[in-house]
Design an enzyme around this catalytic site. Structure first.
Site, PDB file in Angstrom:
ATOM      1  N   TRP A  91       0.851  -1.190   0.000  1.00 33.36           N
ATOM      2  CA  TRP A  91       0.000   0.000   0.000  1.00 33.36           C
ATOM      3  C   TRP A  91       0.884   1.237   0.000  1.00 33.36           C
ATOM      4  CZ3 TRP A  91      -1.892   2.616   4.902  1.00 33.36           C
ATOM      5  CH2 TRP A  91      -2.821   3.615   4.613  1.00 33.36           C
TER       6      TRP A  91
ATOM      7  N   ASP B  89      -0.383  -5.398   9.935  1.00 29.33           N
ATOM      8  CA  ASP B  89      -1.383  -4.454   9.454  1.00 29.33           C
ATOM      9  C   ASP B  89      -2.633  -5.261   9.125  1.00 29.33           C
ATOM     10  OD1 ASP B  89      -2.951  -2.581   8.198  1.00 29.33           O
ATOM     11  OD2 ASP B  89      -1.538  -2.112   6.602  1.00 29.33           O
TER      12      ASP B  89
ATOM     13  N   LYS C 298     -13.067  -0.729   6.551  1.00 30.07           N
ATOM     14  CA  LYS C 298     -13.631  -1.601   5.530  1.00 30.07           C
ATOM     15  C   LYS C 298     -14.703  -2.535   6.079  1.00 30.07           C
ATOM     16  CE  LYS C 298     -10.115  -0.169   2.899  1.00 30.07           C
ATOM     17  NZ  LYS C 298      -9.216   0.945   3.260  1.00 30.07           N
TER      18      LYS C 298
END
Length: 411
Positions: free
Chosen positions: A135, A217, A253
């Site tokens: 990312w 993460d 999310k």
């Protein structure tokens, strides 16, 4: 008098922003943005507010006992405790032994930033490694936290459209002793490629051999497989092996709370006696950054995670989102194979979660934008949510044309 700001240089444009601008300016009736943002949308292309989230927001609006007072610096304790349990497992002995502690943070990005500052400034780690690719914000987070030269380990294998596990292990073993190794728990961003459980065991071996520090993460728990427990397996396995670590959780999310910035940071240690001084240092870091985290979304998440009926409803919503990813992946692969599109397309369904590396080249991506008004990142990354039952045929036919017209040997 000259301005103090004359020496400020123009920053390079963000690719997603550039794509969105090009898409917005396009007037074609069939235009399609497959990489606007990393957020979920329904089959009608609309954002989805989860029903249990909407329900609690209505209840909160009518609750006169609620106020807008500050949370403690380390946030909402009911949220932190409940979030730790969905990551580690409610019966994890670490929680009972006092060897795990948690704190609310500003979603995944803010959690990683606080973790990076703690590891660099307090723990004095000077080397961090993350996947190649990863990312885009990961590099900036560590650079701005004082790490001078973030490094990468191999991850994506272009030839197989899968994980380069041998390269990854070699790079981790060759990293300087006691490096921070950042790992994505599931639904890897941007590739959608996750290690198998056997590969995770090899990764843990390599990290333990060099006394590295794992930083997880966790932005998509539940959205890779549809199962919270299965998606959390890597963190639970590392914890079972006795490795100290930090894991950051984002609820953007899997709760659809993108702009509420609700996250959690979980720290696992060997000696519970270190928890108090460690939390004191995190308190100072947060105090000097954003003082305390937001309350609105924290109340929502805490309420859902601590209510059996709401929790069950939320797990059902996660399955709906995960199933949509799987349906769109299967539909795209099926159509590409039926069209006889050159190359193999198994990687589309082997990958997990919201994001996918299609394997398309930059030239093919440009061709799709110019001829079919389909926009995606130049590396071929797409958000699966951009696909719907209404546009799957159009997208598959466009990709077939792009791959046929502009061959790429590795496809």
């Amino acid at each position: 008098m000259s301005s103090f700001f004359h020496e400020v240089q123009q920053a390079p444009p963000h690719e997603v922003v550039a794509i969105t601008e090009a898409f917005n300016e396009d007037t074609h009736e069939k235009k399609l943005n497959l990489r606007a943002t990393g957020s979920y949308s329904t089959n009608d292309g609309k954002p989805w507010v989860l029903p249990m989230v909407r329900k609690i927001e209505k209840e909160m609006a009518e609750d006169d006992t609620l106020n807008h007072e500050y949370l403690p610096i380390l946030g909402c304790e009911p949220l932190a405790t409940a979030a730790s349990k969905i990551l580690l497992g409610a019966d994890n002995p670490l929680l009972k032994e006092g060897r795990a502690t948690a704190m609310q943070v500003l979603s995944g990005t803010g959690g990683l930033r606080v973790a990076a500052e703690f590891l660099g400034k307090i723990m004095k780690f000077d080397t961090v490694m993350y996947s190649n690719p990863t990312w885009g914000s990961h590099r900036y987070i560590f650079l701005h936290s004082g790490f001078k030269e973030p490094k990468t380990y191999r991850y994506w294998d272009e030839s197989t459209k899968g994980l380069n596990i041998d390269g990854m292990l070699e790079d981790i073993r060759n990293a300087p002793y006691k490096s921070v190794i950042m790992l994505q728990v599931c639904a890897h961003n941007p590739t959608g490629v996750d290690p198998t459980q056997e590969q995770w065991k090899l990764i843990a071996d390599a990290i333990e051999e060099k006394n590295h520090f794992p930083l997880f993460d966790c932005a998509y728990q539940g959205l890779a497989s549809g199962d919270l427990e299965k998606d959390a397996w890597p963190v639970r396995y590392f914890a079972e092996r006795g490795l100290e670590m930090i894991a950051t959780q984002s609820f953007a999310k899997n709760f659809g709370l993108y702009n509420d910035c609700i996250g959690n940071l979980v720290l696992i240690v060997k000696d519970p006696a270190v928890i108090t001084p460690v939390r004191s240092q995190f308190t100072l870091l947060v105090r000097g950054a954003y003082s305390n985290p937001p309350n609105h979304g924290a109340r929502i998440v805490a309420r859902i995670l601590n209510d059996d009926a709401l929790f069950a409803d939320w797990k059902g919503a996660i399955r709906i989102m995960s199933d949509r990813f799987k349906e769109m992946r299967a539909g795209l692969k099926e159509r590409l194979i039926k069209l006889g599109t050159p190359g193999t397309w198994e990687h589309i369904t082997n990958q997990t979660g919201m994001l996918s590396f299609t394997g398309l080249s930059a030239e093919q991506v440009k061709y799709l934008a110019e001829k079919y008004h389909i926009y995606m990142l130049l590396d071929g990354q797409v958000n699966i949510c951009g696909l719907t039952t209404h546009n799957l045929d159009y997208v598959a036919e466009a990709i077939h044309d792009a791959v046929t017209s502009i061959p790429k040997a590795s496809l």
